[in-house]
Design an enzyme around this catalytic site. Structure first.
Site, PDB file in Angstrom:
ATOM      1  CD  GLU A 248      42.122  36.749  31.548  1.00  0.00           C
ATOM      2  OE1 GLU A 248      42.519  35.738  32.138  1.00  0.00           O
ATOM      3  OE2 GLU A 248      40.938  37.145  31.608  1.00  0.00           O
TER       4      GLU A 248
HETATM    5  C1  ACM Z   1      41.462  39.501  35.191  1.00  0.00           C
HETATM    6  O1  ACM Z   1      41.311  38.771  36.204  1.00  0.00           O
HETATM    7  N1  ACM Z   1      41.296  38.973  33.977  1.00  0.00           N
HETATM    8  C2  ACM Z   1      41.777  40.902  35.271  1.00  0.00           C
END
Ligand code: ACM
Length: 429
Positions: A248
């Protein structure tokens, strides 16, 4: 018993087992049992466990304890058992909420009973930095002072860290530390001004958003920071794995992201450890000994270079921060409700279309803790669902049957409850 052994003949007769007089023998020549397998014999005359390694003997003891009833008796049995996957893990996010050394040790003790052998600790995120790094004192002291919702922070000294990894070793659980980079880094940016383009630290963050923070590749301090963090982890972690996050990174330019992953890969390789990263890192030219961890996008895993190993944490089956059902007072919903049947009812080879089975290193269930402020809540979300993952990781698919597992899970859930673990009582059990 959990997980289900590969070859198990259970008789109708029972004998009381004296755990102090179990005959254990190490036979390195029993290569058929591999690094973790064991043979267990329970007869009227006594109980014996044979394995090629100490870890195998430990696993044999785990099965023996699960076979024993409260009166100390166990069915006469002959079991020969080896695991399906080498990596059978749980992840605990100690960044969004902090958990003490004793709580982490309790977690290790609990998961090790089910032959889980990896504890991935998510040590840093926007809301907190939890490990003291020599030469960078503000990271833990300032960056570790907060948690989500303004709850109390905390951090581990290196002595604390060694106590945790040592407890892991004694329970045959390899600790895999994660420092999440280049995104999920507000706690670091808020602590070290040189890591910011404008030289100004942002405020500490206690909310629940993701994707807004990023380290910057070309700042002079960044490479030194990465080097010192990776070295500190490597020098204080006996296991072979370092997890560098990589998920992310929505506010990192793509080319910079790829460069960053390459930098991390070089730094990890220079310590002699192997890098683990979330699936997003599949966009970078990864070495074959790197492992990517799948959580959401099978396309991102499929994009990883051929040969790279994969740990499977499909959110819809393994994310322990999801609620069990509509009556669950805890848990989130974005990946769906996950009751024990969903936690159990998946086959790792079906998750990523086209992924060769021999690239699957194993399975792991993560617990993210944005909404998990206490260890009681950790236990509620993890138990008994982690026992489902334990059997997904251990037992060959043709030997797994929900109806049979359900009965064993019921027994083991009751046992945990009797011992004071805050288990969730699924309506399915
Ligand atoms: C995640 O759940 N950001 C790996």
């Amino acid at each position: 018993m959990l997980p289900l052994p590969r070859h198990a003949v259970l008789g109708n007769e029972r004998s009381v087992v004296d755990l102090d007089s179990v005959e254990t023998s190490l036979h390195p020549s029993r290569t058929d049992l591999g690094a973790e397998g064991y043979e267990l014999l329970i007869e009227a005359g006594g109980t014996a466990i044979v394995a090629a390694t100490e870890h195998g003997l430990w696993n044999g003891h785990c099965t023996l304890r699960q076979l024993m009833a409260v009166d100390g008796s166990a069915p006469h049995a002959h079991v020969i058992d080896t695991p399906r996957f080498a990596w059978r893990g749980a992840m605990l996010d100690v960044a969004r909420h902090f958990f003490t050394v004793d709580e982490v040790k309790r977690f290790i003790s609990l998961i090790s009973r089910y032959k889980l052998n990896r504890l991935h600790l998510h040590l840093t995120d926007d809301q907190g930095w939890r490990l003291d790094i020599p030469g960078w004192p503000a990271l833990a002291r300032h960056g570790g002072s907060t948690a989500t919702n303004g709850d109390p922070g905390g951090y581990y000294t290196l002595d604390d860290w060694r106590e945790i990894v040592h407890h892991g070793e004694r329970h045959f659980v390899t600790v895999v530390p994660e420092i999440d980079m280049p995104g999920h880094t507000n706690a670091a940016l808020a602590s070290v001004s040189e890591l910011n383009v404008d030289g100004v630290c942002p405020p500490l963050y206690t909310g629940k958003q993701v994707g807004f923070s990023s380290l910057r590749m070309h700042l002079p301090a960044t490479e030194r920071f990465v080097h010192d963090v990776v070295r500190t982890l490597a020098e204080n972690t006996p296991g072979p794995w370092l997890h560098i996050g990589g998920d992310e990174a929505h506010s990192t330019d793509h080319a910079e992201y790829v460069e960053f992953i390459e930098l991390l890969q070089r730094e990890v390789a220079a310590t002699g450890k192997r890098m683990v990263a979330w699936e997003e890192a599949g966009a970078a030219p990864l070495h074959r000994d790197t492992v990517v961890q799948h959580w959401l996008s099978t396309d991102k895993v499929a994009a990883a270079p051929a040969g790279v190993g994969v740990v499977l944490s499909p959110a819809s089956h393994t994310y322990l921060d999801m609620r069990h059902d509509e009556d669950d007072p805890l848990g989130r919903r974005w990946a769906g409700d996950i009751d024990v049947d969903a936690a159990y009812g998946w086959d790792p080879v079906d998750v990523v279309p086209g992924l060769a089975a021999d690239r699957i290193v194993g399975v792991e269930a993560p617990l993210w803790t944005e909404k998990v402020p206490t260890f009681d809540a950790v236990e509620h979300l993890c138990f008994p669902r982690l026992l489902c993952l334990a059997e997904v990781g251990w037992t060959p698919q043709p030997m797994r049957q929900w109806d049979d597992f359900r009965v064993r899970l019921q027994h083991e859930t009751n046992r945990l409850a009797m011992e004071g673990v805050n288990v969730h009582r699924s309506k399915l059990l």
